[in-house]
Write a protein that holds these residues in place. Structure first.
Motif, PDB file in Angstrom:
ATOM      1  N   THR A 105       0.754  -1.186  -0.004  1.00  6.87           N
ATOM      2  CA  THR A 105      -0.031  -0.008   0.079  1.00  6.87           C
ATOM      3  C   THR A 105       0.765   1.210  -0.085  1.00  6.87           C
ATOM      4  O   THR A 105       2.005   1.124   0.692  1.00  6.87           O
ATOM      5  CB  THR A 105      -0.814  -0.070   1.064  1.00  6.87           C
ATOM      6  N   GLU A 106       0.611   2.077  -0.809  1.00 10.13           N
ATOM      7  CA  GLU A 106       1.165   3.632  -0.959  1.00 10.13           C
ATOM      8  C   GLU A 106       0.027   4.520  -0.407  1.00 10.13           C
ATOM      9  O   GLU A 106      -1.113   4.513  -0.936  1.00 10.13           O
ATOM     10  CB  GLU A 106       1.579   3.696  -2.050  1.00 10.13           C
ATOM     11  N   LYS A 107       0.513   5.559   0.266  1.00 15.07           N
ATOM     12  CA  LYS A 107      -0.605   6.872   0.744  1.00 15.07           C
ATOM     13  C   LYS A 107      -0.100   7.938  -0.013  1.00 15.07           C
ATOM     14  O   LYS A 107       1.057   8.162  -0.020  1.00 15.07           O
ATOM     15  CB  LYS A 107      -0.450   6.970   2.287  1.00 15.07           C
ATOM     16  N   TYR A 108      -0.913   8.626  -0.381  1.00 14.97           N
ATOM     17  CA  TYR A 108      -0.603   9.923  -1.013  1.00 14.97           C
ATOM     18  C   TYR A 108      -1.523  11.079  -0.454  1.00 14.97           C
ATOM     19  O   TYR A 108      -2.614  10.770  -0.423  1.00 14.97           O
ATOM     20  CB  TYR A 108      -0.518   9.914  -2.722  1.00 14.97           C
ATOM     21  N   LEU A 109      -1.119  12.296  -0.430  1.00 14.71           N
ATOM     22  CA  LEU A 109      -2.189  13.175   0.227  1.00 14.71           C
ATOM     23  C   LEU A 109      -2.980  13.912  -0.582  1.00 14.71           C
ATOM     24  O   LEU A 109      -2.806  14.040  -1.863  1.00 14.71           O
ATOM     25  CB  LEU A 109      -1.149  14.167   0.585  1.00 14.71           C
ATOM     26  N   LYS A 136      -3.294   3.636  -2.232  1.00 13.40           N
ATOM     27  CA  LYS A 136      -3.110   2.857  -3.322  1.00 13.40           C
ATOM     28  C   LYS A 136      -2.555   1.559  -2.925  1.00 13.40           C
ATOM     29  O   LYS A 136      -1.733   1.526  -2.730  1.00 13.40           O
ATOM     30  CB  LYS A 136      -2.301   3.670  -4.491  1.00 13.40           C
ATOM     31  N   ARG A 137      -3.525   0.597  -3.434  1.00 12.41           N
ATOM     32  CA  ARG A 137      -3.189  -0.827  -3.022  1.00 12.41           C
ATOM     33  C   ARG A 137      -2.806  -1.556  -4.458  1.00 12.41           C
ATOM     34  O   ARG A 137      -3.344  -1.661  -5.381  1.00 12.41           O
ATOM     35  CB  ARG A 137      -4.513  -1.441  -2.640  1.00 12.41           C
ATOM     36  N   THR A 138      -1.528  -2.278  -4.188  1.00 17.69           N
ATOM     37  CA  THR A 138      -1.191  -3.069  -5.473  1.00 17.69           C
ATOM     38  C   THR A 138      -0.919  -4.700  -5.024  1.00 17.69           C
ATOM     39  O   THR A 138      -0.303  -4.606  -3.859  1.00 17.69           O
ATOM     40  CB  THR A 138       0.150  -2.400  -5.845  1.00 17.69           C
TER      41      THR A 138
END
Length: 153
Positions: A105-109, A136-138
């Motif tokens: 998972t990646e977080k973006y503002l 964002k899940r990959t």
């Protein structure tokens, strides 16, 4: 030329009246010649119908023999199959377990933090709104089965 009749031709048949035994005798003892004997024999065969039909007799026999042989083969395979089974020893036993997929998972503002003055109940209030992040899940590894050692039954 005189039309040949069956009664004029010398021939003999076996007990079953098979064509295979009539034709050689027909040709061997025919006094009218080979072509005439064949013409007369063909007309005789047409008159008599299926009696001299080799294909009809043999195809029925073949069909019956095929069904008998197929039944015998299936029956023998059913009796022989257990005898051919391999009698081995158990060395190890395993159970099949499902391992679910792993994700990164990646977080973006999306919206930054903010402070805002608002009017509430007749007074001014300073409000704080925290930042909003989107995730964002990959999929990094798909789900799969794993064998784990287990006691044998």
């Amino acid at each position: 030329m005189k039309q040949l009749q069956i009664k004029d031709l010398p021939f003999a048949t076996s007990n079953y009246g098979r064509c295979a035994t009539v034709l050689p005798i027909f040709l061997k003892f025919s006094v009218f010649g080979t072509r005439a004997a064949l013409i007369a024999f063909d007309s005789y065969r047409r008159e008599r119908g299926r009696l001299f039909n080799i294909d009809g007799v043999n195809s029925t026999w073949r069909r019956n023999m095929k069904s008998i042989l197929m039944g015998a083969i299936v029956a023998s395979a059913a009796f022989v199959a257990p005898a051919l089974a391999w009698e081995g020893q158990k060395v190890a036993c395993y159970d099949k377990h499902w391992v679910p997929a792993t994700y990164s998972t990646e977080k973006y503002l999306e919206y930054p933090a903010k402070k805002k003055w608002e009017h509430k109940d007749g007074q001014m209030v300073k409000m704080y709104y925290p930042p909003i992040y989107m995730e964002k899940r990959t999929m990094s590894k798909p789900g799969h089965y794993v064998l784990r050692k287990a006691p044998c039954n």
